[in-house]
Scaffold this motif. Structure first.
Motif, PDB file in Angstrom:
ATOM      1  N   PHE A 129      25.538  -0.465 -13.016  1.00  0.00           N
ATOM      2  CA  PHE A 129      26.891  -0.004 -13.292  1.00  0.00           C
ATOM      3  C   PHE A 129      26.892   1.173 -14.268  1.00  0.00           C
ATOM      4  O   PHE A 129      27.865   1.912 -14.357  1.00  0.00           O
ATOM      5  N   VAL A 130      25.802   1.307 -15.033  1.00  0.00           N
ATOM      6  CA  VAL A 130      25.560   2.460 -15.888  1.00  0.00           C
ATOM      7  C   VAL A 130      24.083   2.804 -15.725  1.00  0.00           C
ATOM      8  O   VAL A 130      23.251   1.907 -15.635  1.00  0.00           O
ATOM      9  N   LYS A 131      23.758   4.083 -15.689  1.00  0.00           N
ATOM     10  CA  LYS A 131      22.357   4.495 -15.642  1.00  0.00           C
ATOM     11  C   LYS A 131      21.941   5.069 -16.993  1.00  0.00           C
ATOM     12  O   LYS A 131      22.763   5.209 -17.898  1.00  0.00           O
ATOM     13  N   ALA A 132      20.656   5.389 -17.135  1.00  0.00           N
ATOM     14  CA  ALA A 132      20.139   5.878 -18.412  1.00  0.00           C
ATOM     15  C   ALA A 132      19.357   7.173 -18.220  1.00  0.00           C
ATOM     16  O   ALA A 132      18.761   7.397 -17.172  1.00  0.00           O
ATOM     17  N   ARG A 133      19.373   8.004 -19.264  1.00  0.00           N
ATOM     18  CA  ARG A 133      18.550   9.209 -19.237  1.00  0.00           C
ATOM     19  C   ARG A 133      17.078   8.864 -19.415  1.00  0.00           C
ATOM     20  O   ARG A 133      16.199   9.588 -18.951  1.00  0.00           O
ATOM     21  N   GLY A 134      16.798   7.746 -20.089  1.00  0.00           N
ATOM     22  CA  GLY A 134      15.426   7.323 -20.298  1.00  0.00           C
ATOM     23  C   GLY A 134      14.951   6.365 -19.220  1.00  0.00           C
ATOM     24  O   GLY A 134      15.436   6.365 -18.090  1.00  0.00           O
ATOM     25  N   LYS A 135      14.001   5.520 -19.579  1.00  0.00           N
ATOM     26  CA  LYS A 135      13.434   4.553 -18.630  1.00  0.00           C
ATOM     27  C   LYS A 135      14.461   3.459 -18.307  1.00  0.00           C
ATOM     28  O   LYS A 135      15.250   3.063 -19.149  1.00  0.00           O
ATOM     29  N   GLU A 136      14.377   2.957 -17.080  1.00  0.00           N
ATOM     30  CA  GLU A 136      15.265   1.872 -16.674  1.00  0.00           C
ATOM     31  C   GLU A 136      14.461   0.739 -16.063  1.00  0.00           C
ATOM     32  O   GLU A 136      13.433   0.956 -15.404  1.00  0.00           O
ATOM     33  N   ALA A 137      14.947  -0.475 -16.282  1.00  0.00           N
ATOM     34  CA  ALA A 137      14.328  -1.674 -15.715  1.00  0.00           C
ATOM     35  C   ALA A 137      15.419  -2.624 -15.259  1.00  0.00           C
ATOM     36  O   ALA A 137      16.555  -2.569 -15.747  1.00  0.00           O
ATOM     37  N   ILE A 138      15.081  -3.490 -14.316  1.00  0.00           N
ATOM     38  CA  ILE A 138      15.993  -4.547 -13.864  1.00  0.00           C
ATOM     39  C   ILE A 138      15.263  -5.873 -13.961  1.00  0.00           C
ATOM     40  O   ILE A 138      14.090  -5.982 -13.566  1.00  0.00           O
ATOM     41  N   VAL A 139      15.951  -6.886 -14.490  1.00  0.00           N
ATOM     42  CA  VAL A 139      15.418  -8.241 -14.572  1.00  0.00           C
ATOM     43  C   VAL A 139      16.419  -9.181 -13.904  1.00  0.00           C
ATOM     44  O   VAL A 139      17.614  -9.126 -14.211  1.00  0.00           O
ATOM     45  N   THR A 140      15.952 -10.015 -12.995  1.00  0.00           N
ATOM     46  CA  THR A 140      16.830 -10.990 -12.348  1.00  0.00           C
ATOM     47  C   THR A 140      16.126 -12.339 -12.258  1.00  0.00           C
ATOM     48  O   THR A 140      14.904 -12.437 -12.389  1.00  0.00           O
ATOM     49  N   GLY A 141      16.918 -13.361 -12.001  1.00  0.00           N
ATOM     50  CA  GLY A 141      16.371 -14.680 -11.746  1.00  0.00           C
ATOM     51  C   GLY A 141      16.460 -15.030 -10.273  1.00  0.00           C
ATOM     52  O   GLY A 141      17.227 -14.422  -9.520  1.00  0.00           O
ATOM     53  N   PHE A 142      15.683 -16.020  -9.840  1.00  0.00           N
ATOM     54  CA  PHE A 142      15.774 -16.505  -8.462  1.00  0.00           C
ATOM     55  C   PHE A 142      15.423 -17.984  -8.447  1.00  0.00           C
ATOM     56  O   PHE A 142      14.812 -18.505  -9.381  1.00  0.00           O
ATOM     57  N   TYR A 143      15.839 -18.652  -7.406  1.00  0.00           N
ATOM     58  CA  TYR A 143      15.545 -20.076  -7.272  1.00  0.00           C
ATOM     59  C   TYR A 143      14.768 -20.367  -5.992  1.00  0.00           C
ATOM     60  O   TYR A 143      13.709 -20.968  -6.016  1.00  0.00           O
ATOM     61  N   HIS A 144      15.288 -19.912  -4.859  1.00  0.00           N
ATOM     62  CA  HIS A 144      14.685 -20.247  -3.570  1.00  0.00           C
ATOM     63  C   HIS A 144      13.479 -19.350  -3.295  1.00  0.00           C
ATOM     64  O   HIS A 144      13.567 -18.120  -3.374  1.00  0.00           O
ATOM     65  N   GLU A 145      12.374 -19.981  -2.975  1.00  0.00           N
ATOM     66  CA  GLU A 145      11.158 -19.245  -2.647  1.00  0.00           C
ATOM     67  C   GLU A 145      11.420 -18.329  -1.450  1.00  0.00           C
ATOM     68  O   GLU A 145      12.074 -18.711  -0.488  1.00  0.00           O
ATOM     69  N   GLY A 146      10.903 -17.130  -1.537  1.00  0.00           N
ATOM     70  CA  GLY A 146      11.099 -16.157  -0.477  1.00  0.00           C
ATOM     71  C   GLY A 146      12.037 -15.032  -0.871  1.00  0.00           C
ATOM     72  O   GLY A 146      12.059 -13.976  -0.214  1.00  0.00           O
ATOM     73  N   TYR A 147      12.830 -15.236  -1.943  1.00  0.00           N
ATOM     74  CA  TYR A 147      13.757 -14.191  -2.365  1.00  0.00           C
ATOM     75  C   TYR A 147      13.191 -13.302  -3.462  1.00  0.00           C
ATOM     76  O   TYR A 147      13.805 -12.302  -3.822  1.00  0.00           O
ATOM     77  N   GLU A 148      12.007 -13.661  -3.991  1.00  0.00           N
ATOM     78  CA  GLU A 148      11.447 -12.829  -5.053  1.00  0.00           C
ATOM     79  C   GLU A 148      11.064 -11.441  -4.527  1.00  0.00           C
ATOM     80  O   GLU A 148      11.308 -10.416  -5.186  1.00  0.00           O
ATOM     81  N   GLU A 149      10.474 -11.373  -3.354  1.00  0.00           N
ATOM     82  CA  GLU A 149      10.073 -10.077  -2.806  1.00  0.00           C
ATOM     83  C   GLU A 149      11.275  -9.216  -2.401  1.00  0.00           C
ATOM     84  O   GLU A 149      11.315  -8.018  -2.689  1.00  0.00           O
ATOM     85  N   PRO A 150      12.298  -9.771  -1.725  1.00  0.00           N
ATOM     86  CA  PRO A 150      13.487  -8.959  -1.454  1.00  0.00           C
ATOM     87  C   PRO A 150      14.158  -8.426  -2.720  1.00  0.00           C
ATOM     88  O   PRO A 150      14.643  -7.290  -2.737  1.00  0.00           O
ATOM     89  N   LEU A 151      14.186  -9.227  -3.782  1.00  0.00           N
ATOM     90  CA  LEU A 151      14.781  -8.750  -5.029  1.00  0.00           C
ATOM     91  C   LEU A 151      13.992  -7.571  -5.597  1.00  0.00           C
ATOM     92  O   LEU A 151      14.570  -6.575  -6.044  1.00  0.00           O
ATOM     93  N   LEU A 152      12.669  -7.673  -5.584  1.00  0.00           N
ATOM     94  CA  LEU A 152      11.843  -6.567  -6.064  1.00  0.00           C
ATOM     95  C   LEU A 152      11.999  -5.339  -5.174  1.00  0.00           C
ATOM     96  O   LEU A 152      11.990  -4.199  -5.660  1.00  0.00           O
TER      97      LEU A 152
END
Length: 611
Positions: free
Chosen positions: A412-435
């Motif tokens: 929703f906002v970007k940065a002039r410097g480095k950016e990272a995203i951190v999320t959680g997941f529960y069901h196996e198989g969704y970790e790769e789509p999130l990445l």
């Protein structure tokens, strides 16, 4: 009314007196006055001064309760009280059936004969207007339930197709239902006129009302057959039909809610492809115009599950306050209340403490750039009104739609410097789509965490001996720029804290990345094993745990905040966090010095100024 406004006192009593209504604006001088400690308090301990400062700050955002209707009061001990009273409730009989059948090809549990007859009888009586002492079955429920039945019959493996009891119930009720149900629902239930014993021409001939519905019906024919859609198809449909505009009677204008519900639950049941998830993720990036860019050296986007926590301490808000003390800015986003869990969210906590939870992305940018704050929260209500318009529909389809995955990967906002995203997941198989979605966003680093309740927080508790199946809690997977880890790789000083095998990869104009995965055992880093503190849907309990920890009181909540701040810094490759012990120590220092608590208190007040 009195009981709601005055919950039972707790160890942190100042919390219980805070109003949940929108607080008045505070001037900058007023803010500073409440943060400034009286001179005669110099002899008090640091912890005591922090407690006094916290009480004064939170008391400063109280307002007069008069004029607030009882239906608008939020009970801070029950997160479910944040559900809007304007939302019509779903029919519970059908909702229970949806919980069984509106899920994936291996998770679906067919209905028994008694339940199938009861559900179809409830639906029939509801559409006939003869249902007494129960909520009517909504169009959204009809769309989700019959879409699930059609997809199971058309595309699911034998074990999760219709049971014999479901088939008998359908054979008996369909001749009645086909004459009583609206045409759009008949189409969803039997799109080709071939699933039921008595065929119908309604499904094959149905085209919808107007051009927007015609496109929706076209893609639904593919989804109801178990198929998948292209990127442009999904984006086109979503932009056609959203936002939903709700009427006072709970109905919507525009497209049929039954058709839209069938699409959302159908794509989740068919297991979304990468291109479908990308379409959901990116469809409304330009809804409010260009994304603001904050002038900060580092920005981490935290994507907690929007439906909150119902059992355990949710620590991310307090982690953000800690990380801001050493110039690691954080942007949190979510909603006040979201099904299916309806648990504790950051918006509930911030609203209860008196913060402004209606910030626009531009206003959040100001707080991110403020050297005394450095973090912000944005509600989906303000940033993506089209997606927020689906809250009621999402309750009535029961299961999480594709949006539950993609809304966690937003900028929703970007940065002039480095950016990272951190999320959680529960069901196996969704970790790769999130990445994959994070990489599509073009950020420098990305991390997914298998936290408790599918949240992104790691825990200090020991792994259960009975949890050998599936991905364990505290499993982490991610990627980052190779340059960020160069110090680690050259001298080997922290190799043991990183996965033994890093997989180099190149994407987006040849930028080189490394991917990693590991299971974090907090005991390896000096933490004593402790159970995660329980909150059991209590917003005030979650706040009490977090503020008590930020006051420097050691215990499970304190450890959880330190672990998640330091470990995230380390895994994302943040400056100064190459050594995990250094990363953890600086998180502790941010708390023990009182800086993190002051930042949170500043945020509560300054957020009202920028609003």
């Amino acid at each position: 009314m009195k009981a709601l406004l005055n919950p039972e006192p707790s160890a942190f009593t100042s919390i219980s007196s805070i109003s949940t209504a929108k607080p008045r604006n505070l001037t900058h001088s007023h803010t500073q006055a409440f943060l400034k400690l009286p001179a005669n308090n110099g002899h008090l301990s640091n912890g005591r001064r922090l407690a006094l400062t916290t009480r004064a700050t939170l008391d400063s955002v109280k307002i007069d309760q008069s004029g607030i209707s009882e239906t608008d009061i939020r009970n801070p001990t029950v997160s479910s009280s944040y559900r809007s009273s304007n939302l019509p409730k779903p029919n519970q009989t059908v909702l229970d059936a949806q919980a069984r059948v509106c899920t994936g090809p291996t998770q679906t549990r067919p209905l028994g004969e008694d339940q199938a007859f009861k559900v179809l009888d409830t639906i029939y009586r509801s559409v006939k207007g003869e249902l007494i002492d129960e909520e009517p079955v909504s169009k959204s429920q009809l769309g989700a339930f019959f879409a699930a039945m059609a997809i199971r019959a058309n595309a699911f493996p034998e074990g999760t197709q219709w049971s014999e009891g479901e088939s008998r119930a359908m054979n008996q009720f369909w001749p009645l239902l086909v004459r009583a149900l609206p045409a759009d629902v008949v189409f969803i239930a039997d799109p080709e006129g071939s699933l039921m014993g008595t065929g119908s021409s309604i499904g094959p001939q149905f085209v919808g009302n107007g051009t927007r519905e015609m496109r929706l019906v076209g893609v639904l024919r593919e989804v109801l057959a178990g198929g998948h859609l292209g990127f442009e198809e999904v984006q086109g449909v979503l932009r056609d039909v959203l936002p939903l505009k709700s009427m006072e009677d709970g109905t919507s204008t525009g497209v049929s809610e039954a058709l839209l519900s069938a699409l959302l639950i159908g794509q989740r049941m068919n297991r979304e492809t990468d291109r479908e998830l990308k379409a959901y993720c990116l469809a409304f990036d330009d809804e409010l115009g260009a994304t603001p860019i904050a002038d900060v050296k580092s920005l981490t986007h935290y994507g907690e599950p929007y439906d909150g926590n119902t059992r355990f301490f949710r620590s991310t808000l307090f982690v953000a306050a800690v990380r801001s003390c050493y110039a690691e800015s954080s942007l949190l986003h979510g909603v006040e209340w979201m099904p299916p869990k309806g648990g504790v969210t950051e918006e509930q906590m911030l609203k209860f403490m008196g913060a402004n939870t209606s910030l626009t992305p531009l206003q959040a940018k100001i707080l991110l750039e403020d050297d005394e704050i450095g973090f912000a929260y944005i509600s989906q209500r303000e940033a993506r009104p089209s997606l927020y318009s689906l809250v009621k529909l999402r309750e009535h389809i029961k299961k999480r739609p594709p949006l539950a995955t993609t809304e966690k990967v937003q900028q929703f906002v970007k940065a002039r410097g480095k950016e990272a995203i951190v999320t959680g997941f529960y069901h196996e198989g969704y970790e790769e789509p999130l990445l994959m979605l994070m990489k599509r966003r073009g950020v420098n680093s990305g991390l997914v965490v298998k936290g408790e309740e599918g949240a992104l927080s790691m825990t200090t508790r020991l792994r259960s001996v009975n949890s050998s199946r599936g991905i364990p809690v505290n499993y982490c997977s991610g990627f980052r720029s190779l340059s960020m880890a160069s110090a680690c790789e050259v001298d080997g000083s922290c190799i043991k804290f990183l996965p033994s095998k890093l997989k180099p990869e190149s994407w987006f104009a040849g930028v080189s990345r490394e991917s990693f995965s590991l299971e974090v055992n907090a005991r390896d880093y000096g933490f004593e094993p402790t159970d995660t503190p329980r909150t059991d849907r209590s917003v005030s309990k979650n706040i009490e745990l977090g503020l008590t920890a930020l006051r420097g009181n050691k215990g499970p909540a304190y450890d959880r905040i330190v672990l998640n701040a330091g470990m995230v810094d380390h895994l994302l490759g943040c400056d100064g966090a190459e050594d995990i012990y250094v990363a953890l120590d600086r998180a502790r220092e941010a708390i023990d010095s009182g800086k993190a608590l002051k930042r949170l208190l500043d945020y509560i007040k300054i957020s009202n100024e920028v609003g």
